[in-house]
Motif scaffolding. Sequence first.
Motif, PDB file in Angstrom:
ATOM      1  N   MET A   1       1.177  -1.212  -0.110  1.00  0.00           N
ATOM      2  CA  MET A   1       0.055   0.490   0.085  1.00  0.00           C
ATOM      3  C   MET A   1       0.640   1.380   0.047  1.00  0.00           C
ATOM      4  SD  MET A   1      -2.911  -1.084   0.435  1.00  0.00           S
ATOM      5  CE  MET A   1      -4.166  -2.544   0.868  1.00  0.00           C
ATOM      6  N   ALA A   2       0.260   2.349  -0.676  1.00  0.00           N
ATOM      7  CA  ALA A   2       1.486   3.206  -1.060  1.00  0.00           C
ATOM      8  C   ALA A   2       1.369   4.204   0.414  1.00  0.00           C
ATOM      9  CB  ALA A   2       0.416   3.728  -2.246  1.00  0.00           C
ATOM     10  N   THR A   3       1.618   5.251   1.142  1.00  0.00           N
ATOM     11  CA  THR A   3       1.566   5.595   2.213  1.00  0.00           C
ATOM     12  C   THR A   3       1.734   7.247   1.612  1.00  0.00           C
ATOM     13  OG1 THR A   3       4.283   5.917   2.541  1.00  0.00           O
ATOM     14  CG2 THR A   3       2.750   3.979   3.538  1.00  0.00           C
ATOM     15  N   PHE A   4       0.810   8.046   2.630  1.00  0.00           N
ATOM     16  CA  PHE A   4       0.440   9.011   2.726  1.00  0.00           C
ATOM     17  C   PHE A   4       1.065  10.356   3.363  1.00  0.00           C
ATOM     18  CE2 PHE A   4      -0.687   7.323  -1.034  1.00  0.00           C
ATOM     19  CZ  PHE A   4      -1.438   8.281  -2.679  1.00  0.00           C
ATOM     20  N   GLU A   5       1.257  11.161   3.550  1.00  0.00           N
ATOM     21  CA  GLU A   5       1.299  12.087   4.706  1.00  0.00           C
ATOM     22  C   GLU A   5       0.069  12.306   5.206  1.00  0.00           C
ATOM     23  OE1 GLU A   5       4.137  13.456   6.389  1.00  0.00           O
ATOM     24  OE2 GLU A   5       5.070  12.235   4.846  1.00  0.00           O
ATOM     25  N   PRO A   6       0.149  12.406   6.600  1.00  0.00           N
ATOM     26  CA  PRO A   6      -1.391  12.496   7.226  1.00  0.00           C
ATOM     27  C   PRO A   6      -1.797  13.481   6.300  1.00  0.00           C
ATOM     28  CG  PRO A   6       0.397  12.898   9.038  1.00  0.00           C
ATOM     29  CD  PRO A   6       0.915  13.252   7.741  1.00  0.00           C
ATOM     30  N   SER A   7      -3.413  13.386   5.829  1.00  0.00           N
ATOM     31  CA  SER A   7      -4.417  14.797   5.027  1.00  0.00           C
ATOM     32  C   SER A   7      -4.526  15.623   5.782  1.00  0.00           C
ATOM     33  CB  SER A   7      -5.467  13.973   5.259  1.00  0.00           C
ATOM     34  OG  SER A   7      -5.979  13.718   6.539  1.00  0.00           O
ATOM     35  N   GLU A   8      -4.884  17.087   5.063  1.00  0.00           N
ATOM     36  CA  GLU A   8      -4.890  18.002   5.176  1.00  0.00           C
ATOM     37  C   GLU A   8      -6.416  18.510   6.056  1.00  0.00           C
ATOM     38  OE1 GLU A   8      -3.546  20.693   3.121  1.00  0.00           O
ATOM     39  OE2 GLU A   8      -1.459  19.731   2.584  1.00  0.00           O
ATOM     40  N   LEU A   9      -6.473  17.180   6.461  1.00  0.00           N
ATOM     41  CA  LEU A   9      -8.466  17.398   7.267  1.00  0.00           C
ATOM     42  C   LEU A   9      -8.498  17.976   8.455  1.00  0.00           C
ATOM     43  CD1 LEU A   9     -10.081  14.576   5.520  1.00  0.00           C
ATOM     44  CD2 LEU A   9     -10.028  17.052   4.102  1.00  0.00           C
ATOM     45  N   VAL A 241      -8.010  -0.640  -1.936  1.00  0.00           N
ATOM     46  CA  VAL A 241      -8.347  -1.948  -1.394  1.00  0.00           C
ATOM     47  C   VAL A 241      -9.441  -1.697  -0.819  1.00  0.00           C
ATOM     48  CG1 VAL A 241      -7.109  -3.823  -0.676  1.00  0.00           C
ATOM     49  CG2 VAL A 241      -6.181  -2.366  -2.569  1.00  0.00           C
ATOM     50  N   THR A 242      -9.830  -2.471  -0.623  1.00  0.00           N
ATOM     51  CA  THR A 242     -11.882  -2.792   0.010  1.00  0.00           C
ATOM     52  C   THR A 242     -12.307  -4.298  -0.286  1.00  0.00           C
ATOM     53  OG1 THR A 242     -13.564  -1.384   0.602  1.00  0.00           O
ATOM     54  CG2 THR A 242     -13.004  -1.228  -1.188  1.00  0.00           C
TER      55      THR A 242
END
Length: 347
Positions: A1-9, A241-242
Motif C-alpha cells: 500500500m502507498a503511504t501518504f502524509e497525514p491529510s490536511e483535513l 483496496v476494500t
Amino acid sequence: MATFEPSELTEAQLVAVYRAMLQSRLMDERMVSLQRQGRVGFYGTGMGQEATCIASAFALRPTDWLFPGLRENAAMLLRGYPLVPYLAQLFGNSGDEAKGRQMPAHQFSRRVNQVSWSSCIGTQLPQAVGAAWAARRKGHDTVVLACLGDGATSTGDFHAAMNFAGVLQAPAVFLCQNNHWSISLHISQQTKSETLALKASAYGFPGVRVDGNDAEAVYAATSSAVARARAGAGPSFIEAVTYRVGPHSSSDDPTLYQDAREVEAWRAKDPLERLRARLIERAAWDLARDEALRAELLAALHAAILEAEALPPVPPESLFDDVYADEPWHLAEQRREFVRATQGTKD
C-alpha cells in the motif's frame, strides 16, 4: 500500500466526511429493506466501501465532474444534492430528474456535476476521459473523477480510456474500488497482475494502491492526484483496496460464492468504525454525539422517504419531452394523439 502524509483535513472536515459516510450506510440499510418489500425495484449498496466513495469526492471542487460506478452515488448528497429527489429516482416518479427513464440507483444531476453510471461495466470511463479532454481544450481547470470497480479493468473500455487519457494527458483521476468481487468472480480470477495500480504504468502515468477503508488515506491519495491533474501533469490511477461485505446488488445472493469467514474478517475493518474510533481518540467526537447524529440522519431519511414515495407518477406524455430542443410539429401532433388515447380528451 502507498503511504501518504497525514491529510490536511481539519477535525471539522473529518466529521463532515464521517457524517456523509454514516448517512450512506443508514440509507443503504433502509433502501435494501424497501427493495425487499417491493417498494423499490432494484438497489446496489456501498456498505463497507463508504470511505472510498465519500473521501474521494471530498477532494473535488464543485466545478469538477464525477463519473460514478455502482457504489459512488452517495457522493451526490455530499456535494449538495437534495435527499428527496435522490430518493425519488429510486421510485421513478415525478420527483425524479430523469423522469423515470433510468433504472433505480442510477442517479445523476447537472446540479452537482455527476453523470449517471451505466449497468454496462466500464462504459463511463471513455466518457469521463472525453469530458476531461474537453475541459482541457476549453482551458478550464476542471478535473474528472472516473470511478470503476475491479471488474471494469478487464473491459475494452478500460483500455481505451486509460490509453486515451495517457496519450492526451487528460485531467482525469481513475478511482478503482477493488472490492475483490466482480459480481461472483474473485479478483484472483480477474487478473494475474500483482496489483491493479500496476496497470497504469503501461499507459504512461502513475498508479498507487491505498487502503480503501481508511478515509484519510483515500482523501490524501485523491487530493494529490486531483492537484496533479489540475496542474496539467496528466492522469493518475488509484486502486483503493476494500471489500464488498454485502451482495453485488439486490439481485444477488453472495452466500453462493463468498466465504463467510472472509466477509467477517473484512467487517472487522469497517471504515465507519475506523473513522469514528479515530475521531474519538482525537477528542473530536464522542458516543453521545454519535447517537444524536444517527437519530438526526434517520429522522431526516424517514421523512424524505415518506415525501419522495408520496409523489405522483411521471405523466405518461413526458416520453415526448427532451427529444428536441424545439418540438417539431409532427411530435406535437403525436403528443396530442397520445394524450387523447390515454386520457380520453378531445380537441
